[in-house]
Design a protein around this motif. Structure first.
Motif, PDB file in Angstrom:
ATOM      1  N   ASP A  38       0.829  -1.210   0.000  1.00  0.00           N
ATOM      2  CA  ASP A  38       0.000   0.000   0.000  1.00  0.00           C
ATOM      3  C   ASP A  38       0.861   1.257   0.000  1.00  0.00           C
ATOM      4  O   ASP A  38       0.457   2.304  -0.529  1.00  0.00           O
ATOM      5  CB  ASP A  38      -0.940   0.010   1.204  1.00  0.00           C
ATOM      6  N   GLY A  39       2.055   1.166   0.564  1.00  0.00           N
ATOM      7  CA  GLY A  39       2.975   2.291   0.508  1.00  0.00           C
ATOM      8  C   GLY A  39       3.384   2.606  -0.919  1.00  0.00           C
ATOM      9  O   GLY A  39       3.589   3.770  -1.284  1.00  0.00           O
ATOM     10  N   MET A  40       3.473   1.564  -1.739  1.00  0.00           N
ATOM     11  CA  MET A  40       3.798   1.775  -3.155  1.00  0.00           C
ATOM     12  C   MET A  40       2.688   2.579  -3.831  1.00  0.00           C
ATOM     13  O   MET A  40       2.962   3.461  -4.663  1.00  0.00           O
ATOM     14  CB  MET A  40       3.951   0.406  -3.829  1.00  0.00           C
ATOM     15  N   LEU A  41       1.457   2.310  -3.466  1.00  0.00           N
ATOM     16  CA  LEU A  41       0.338   3.055  -4.038  1.00  0.00           C
ATOM     17  C   LEU A  41       0.436   4.536  -3.669  1.00  0.00           C
ATOM     18  O   LEU A  41       0.180   5.413  -4.505  1.00  0.00           O
ATOM     19  CB  LEU A  41      -0.990   2.471  -3.554  1.00  0.00           C
ATOM     20  N   SER A  42       0.836   4.817  -2.444  1.00  0.00           N
ATOM     21  CA  SER A  42       1.051   6.213  -2.048  1.00  0.00           C
ATOM     22  C   SER A  42       2.170   6.836  -2.875  1.00  0.00           C
ATOM     23  O   SER A  42       2.121   8.015  -3.233  1.00  0.00           O
ATOM     24  CB  SER A  42       1.383   6.308  -0.556  1.00  0.00           C
ATOM     25  N   GLY A  43       3.174   6.038  -3.185  1.00  0.00           N
ATOM     26  CA  GLY A  43       4.274   6.542  -4.002  1.00  0.00           C
ATOM     27  C   GLY A  43       3.842   6.959  -5.389  1.00  0.00           C
ATOM     28  O   GLY A  43       4.443   7.870  -6.002  1.00  0.00           O
ATOM     29  N   PHE A  44       2.801   6.324  -5.910  1.00  0.00           N
ATOM     30  CA  PHE A  44       2.317   6.677  -7.252  1.00  0.00           C
ATOM     31  C   PHE A  44       1.737   8.093  -7.314  1.00  0.00           C
ATOM     32  O   PHE A  44       1.579   8.646  -8.404  1.00  0.00           O
ATOM     33  CB  PHE A  44       1.278   5.661  -7.726  1.00  0.00           C
ATOM     34  N   GLU A  45       1.436   8.670  -6.144  1.00  0.00           N
ATOM     35  CA  GLU A  45       1.008  10.069  -6.137  1.00  0.00           C
ATOM     36  C   GLU A  45       2.119  10.966  -6.684  1.00  0.00           C
ATOM     37  O   GLU A  45       1.851  11.973  -7.345  1.00  0.00           O
ATOM     38  CB  GLU A  45       0.624  10.493  -4.721  1.00  0.00           C
ATOM     39  N   ALA A  46       3.363  10.589  -6.433  1.00  0.00           N
ATOM     40  CA  ALA A  46       4.492  11.357  -6.958  1.00  0.00           C
ATOM     41  C   ALA A  46       4.588  11.208  -8.469  1.00  0.00           C
ATOM     42  O   ALA A  46       4.943  12.167  -9.172  1.00  0.00           O
ATOM     43  CB  ALA A  46       5.792  10.910  -6.295  1.00  0.00           C
ATOM     44  N   TYR A  47       4.284  10.022  -8.967  1.00  0.00           N
ATOM     45  CA  TYR A  47       4.274   9.825 -10.425  1.00  0.00           C
ATOM     46  C   TYR A  47       3.269  10.767 -11.074  1.00  0.00           C
ATOM     47  O   TYR A  47       3.546  11.398 -12.104  1.00  0.00           O
ATOM     48  CB  TYR A  47       3.925   8.372 -10.751  1.00  0.00           C
ATOM     49  N   GLU A  48       2.102  10.860 -10.449  1.00  0.00           N
ATOM     50  CA  GLU A  48       1.066  11.743 -10.993  1.00  0.00           C
ATOM     51  C   GLU A  48       1.493  13.205 -10.911  1.00  0.00           C
ATOM     52  O   GLU A  48       1.321  13.973 -11.866  1.00  0.00           O
ATOM     53  CB  GLU A  48      -0.240  11.522 -10.233  1.00  0.00           C
ATOM     54  N   GLU A  49       2.063  13.577  -9.786  1.00  0.00           N
ATOM     55  CA  GLU A  49       2.501  14.967  -9.593  1.00  0.00           C
ATOM     56  C   GLU A  49       3.568  15.367 -10.614  1.00  0.00           C
ATOM     57  O   GLU A  49       3.578  16.501 -11.119  1.00  0.00           O
ATOM     58  CB  GLU A  49       3.037  15.135  -8.169  1.00  0.00           C
ATOM     59  N   LEU A  50       4.468  14.427 -10.933  1.00  0.00           N
ATOM     60  CA  LEU A  50       5.571  14.710 -11.855  1.00  0.00           C
ATOM     61  C   LEU A  50       5.230  14.350 -13.300  1.00  0.00           C
ATOM     62  O   LEU A  50       6.086  14.479 -14.182  1.00  0.00           O
ATOM     63  CB  LEU A  50       6.819  13.946 -11.413  1.00  0.00           C
ATOM     64  N   ASP A  51       4.002  13.884 -13.505  1.00  0.00           N
ATOM     65  CA  ASP A  51       3.540  13.503 -14.840  1.00  0.00           C
ATOM     66  C   ASP A  51       4.424  12.421 -15.457  1.00  0.00           C
ATOM     67  O   ASP A  51       4.792  12.474 -16.636  1.00  0.00           O
ATOM     68  CB  ASP A  51       3.487  14.731 -15.752  1.00  0.00           C
ATOM     69  N   ILE A  52       4.768  11.420 -14.638  1.00  0.00           N
ATOM     70  CA  ILE A  52       5.540  10.270 -15.112  1.00  0.00           C
ATOM     71  C   ILE A  52       4.576   9.095 -15.247  1.00  0.00           C
ATOM     72  O   ILE A  52       3.897   8.735 -14.281  1.00  0.00           O
ATOM     73  CB  ILE A  52       6.669   9.916 -14.134  1.00  0.00           C
ATOM     74  N   PRO A  53       4.474   8.481 -16.421  1.00  0.00           N
ATOM     75  CA  PRO A  53       3.543   7.358 -16.577  1.00  0.00           C
ATOM     76  C   PRO A  53       4.012   6.123 -15.806  1.00  0.00           C
ATOM     77  O   PRO A  53       5.221   5.880 -15.679  1.00  0.00           O
ATOM     78  CB  PRO A  53       3.555   7.108 -18.082  1.00  0.00           C
ATOM     79  N   VAL A  54       3.056   5.370 -15.270  1.00  0.00           N
ATOM     80  CA  VAL A  54       3.375   4.100 -14.599  1.00  0.00           C
ATOM     81  C   VAL A  54       3.442   3.031 -15.682  1.00  0.00           C
ATOM     82  O   VAL A  54       2.456   2.350 -15.989  1.00  0.00           O
ATOM     83  CB  VAL A  54       2.326   3.769 -13.520  1.00  0.00           C
ATOM     84  N   GLN A  55       4.604   2.920 -16.268  1.00  0.00           N
ATOM     85  CA  GLN A  55       4.860   1.996 -17.371  1.00  0.00           C
ATOM     86  C   GLN A  55       6.269   1.424 -17.230  1.00  0.00           C
ATOM     87  O   GLN A  55       7.121   2.010 -16.562  1.00  0.00           O
ATOM     88  CB  GLN A  55       4.736   2.709 -18.724  1.00  0.00           C
ATOM     89  N   ASN A  56       6.480   0.264 -17.882  1.00  0.00           N
ATOM     90  CA  ASN A  56       7.808  -0.364 -17.854  1.00  0.00           C
ATOM     91  C   ASN A  56       8.334  -0.443 -16.417  1.00  0.00           C
ATOM     92  O   ASN A  56       9.452  -0.016 -16.109  1.00  0.00           O
ATOM     93  CB  ASN A  56       8.786   0.416 -18.730  1.00  0.00           C
ATOM     94  N   LEU A  57       7.489  -0.991 -15.554  1.00  0.00           N
ATOM     95  CA  LEU A  57       7.787  -0.981 -14.128  1.00  0.00           C
ATOM     96  C   LEU A  57       7.555  -2.362 -13.523  1.00  0.00           C
ATOM     97  O   LEU A  57       6.539  -3.010 -13.787  1.00  0.00           O
ATOM     98  CB  LEU A  57       6.894   0.047 -13.427  1.00  0.00           C
ATOM     99  N   THR A  58       8.507  -2.800 -12.690  1.00  0.00           N
ATOM    100  CA  THR A  58       8.424  -4.080 -11.987  1.00  0.00           C
ATOM    101  C   THR A  58       8.499  -3.829 -10.490  1.00  0.00           C
ATOM    102  O   THR A  58       9.405  -3.129 -10.020  1.00  0.00           O
ATOM    103  CB  THR A  58       9.581  -5.012 -12.403  1.00  0.00           C
ATOM    104  N   LEU A  59       7.559  -4.387  -9.735  1.00  0.00           N
ATOM    105  CA  LEU A  59       7.545  -4.261  -8.277  1.00  0.00           C
ATOM    106  C   LEU A  59       7.760  -5.629  -7.644  1.00  0.00           C
ATOM    107  O   LEU A  59       7.080  -6.600  -7.993  1.00  0.00           O
ATOM    108  CB  LEU A  59       6.212  -3.695  -7.788  1.00  0.00           C
ATOM    109  N   ALA A  60       8.689  -5.691  -6.688  1.00  0.00           N
ATOM    110  CA  ALA A  60       8.911  -6.885  -5.871  1.00  0.00           C
ATOM    111  C   ALA A  60       8.548  -6.512  -4.437  1.00  0.00           C
ATOM    112  O   ALA A  60       9.243  -5.716  -3.804  1.00  0.00           O
ATOM    113  CB  ALA A  60      10.358  -7.338  -5.964  1.00  0.00           C
ATOM    114  N   LEU A  61       7.454  -7.081  -3.929  1.00  0.00           N
ATOM    115  CA  LEU A  61       6.864  -6.634  -2.668  1.00  0.00           C
ATOM    116  C   LEU A  61       6.676  -7.790  -1.704  1.00  0.00           C
ATOM    117  O   LEU A  61       6.566  -8.944  -2.098  1.00  0.00           O
ATOM    118  CB  LEU A  61       5.507  -5.979  -2.938  1.00  0.00           C
ATOM    119  N   ARG A  62       6.583  -7.445  -0.434  1.00  0.00           N
ATOM    120  CA  ARG A  62       6.296  -8.448   0.590  1.00  0.00           C
ATOM    121  C   ARG A  62       4.793  -8.557   0.843  1.00  0.00           C
ATOM    122  O   ARG A  62       4.223  -9.634   0.786  1.00  0.00           O
ATOM    123  CB  ARG A  62       7.018  -8.093   1.884  1.00  0.00           C
ATOM    124  N   THR A  63       4.143  -7.436   1.141  1.00  0.00           N
ATOM    125  CA  THR A  63       2.754  -7.503   1.578  1.00  0.00           C
ATOM    126  C   THR A  63       1.778  -7.500   0.408  1.00  0.00           C
ATOM    127  O   THR A  63       2.160  -7.306  -0.744  1.00  0.00           O
ATOM    128  CB  THR A  63       2.416  -6.357   2.552  1.00  0.00           C
TER     129      THR A  63
END
Length: 355
Positions: free
Chosen positions: A241-266
């Protein structure tokens, strides 16, 4: 668990309050010492409920006393919480030691007083090779959690195989906590030469990407990474869920969520349902498990010890990495931030979070 109304009401009472009578008449008092607390994030809140529900299955436990340091940066707050439980006369303590080695002396005080201390979520009181670290099974009863080095190596494998070549970042929780430090070390050690880590730690005993697992500050941390490295291709982090909060920065900086790999525990549903909505084929997630249930295991380990059974110094919880699919999004979850592997029944989750 198939729970009756009285048990549900008692569980909610014990979850909400610092102290409660279980109603069993049992002589044992369980202490619960959280470096976080119900209000800092959903994961901490659910983990406490897991421990409460497990305690209510033991008629020997007649009272639960809990403390919450609410991620206070002052180690003395965390120390005093555990010392309060010692002075309160609890029979055992289950908790997560966010301050790590800073809690060593007070945990040894608990052990000397005959009060077994059990940490969950791989909450080592210092990793074995760190100066001042306590030895589970000797200085405190046991630690419940994954093999952190194996978890970190799994994260690295996912990044190596799916990023291939490019920049990645690593994120963690409270500064230098053993959970984050343990897997981060082994992720870094196992990254391929073609992978560039944009935020290496200061040294081997320091964590990197500290977010405190506190969602309000996470966008700023991501923004700091992305301003200098807008082409990050992968992240390793233990908090979905912290990663989802991080995507707010992507939106703010107008960076598309593409070509992205996440390795997560929870495995918070919030991120997974967001992934389904994005429907972006170049963005993929791998995860293990939320681990809330490990607090239950901690309660059981303490009870086994009190009944004379031998408990190992480490209770290793196996991990398996899974790739997120549409079926991992449950839109009917009472709270979307609750881990998909939590054992808390929906009837209780609705009362906890008003769903």
């Amino acid at each position: 668990q198939d729970l009756d109304d009285a048990t549900i009401a008692k569980a909610i009472e014990c979850w909400r309050n610092q102290e409660c009578e279980t109603g069993s008449g049992g002589e044992l008092v369980m202490g619960y010492a959280d470096g976080g607390g119900n209000d800092v994030n959903v994961w901490r809140s659910v983990s406490k409920m897991e421990a409460v529900l497990q305690a209510l299955t033991y008629p020997e436990i007649g009272k639960i006393v809990a403390t919450a340091a609410n991620f206070d940066p002052d180690p003395a707050v965390h120390v005093n919480d555990i010392r309060f439980l010692i002075n309160r006369g609890v029979d055992f303590i289950v908790g997560y030691p966010d301050m790590g080695i800073a809690l060593a002396e007070v945990i040894k005080e608990a052990t000397a007083a005959g009060i077994p201390y059990v940490s969950f979520s791989a909450g080592y009181v210092g990793l074995p090779d760190q100066e001042g670290a306590l030895i589970p099974g000797q200085d405190y009863l046991t630690v419940v959690g994954e093999d952190l080095c194996a978890l970190g190596a799994s994260f690295a494998q996912i990044l190596n195989e799916n990023v291939g070549e490019g920049k990645v970042a690593i994120l963690g929780g409270t500064p230098n906590n053993a959970l984050s430090l343990g897997w981060q070390r082994c992720t870094i050690d196992n990254l391929a030469d073609s992978i560039t880590l944009v935020n290496p730690p200061a040294d081997r005993n320091s964590t990197t990407g500290d977010t405190n697992w506190y969602n309000p500050i996470i966008p700023d941390i991501f923004e700091g990474l992305l301003v200098a490295n807008p082409d990050i291709k992968g992240y390793a982090y233990e908090y979905a869920d912290g990663m989802l909060s991080g995507f707010e920065a992507y939106e703010e900086l107008d960076i598309p969520v593409q070509n992205l790999t996440l390795a997560l525990r929870t495995d918070e549903q919030s991120l997974f349902c967001d992934w389904v909505e994005r429907n972006e084929p170049t963005y993929n997630i791998w995860y293990s498990a939320g681990g809330n249930f490990q607090s239950r295991t901690g309660v059981t380990a303490a009870m086994l010890h009190l009944k004379g059974y031998e408990v190992p110094g480490q209770v290793i919880v196996p991990h398996v990495m899974r790739k997120v699919t549409e079926s991992d999004c449950d839109p009917n979850r009472p709270n979307p931030v609750v881990s998909g592997t939590s054992l808390v029944p929906d009837t209780i989750l609705r009362q906890m979070f008003g769903g």
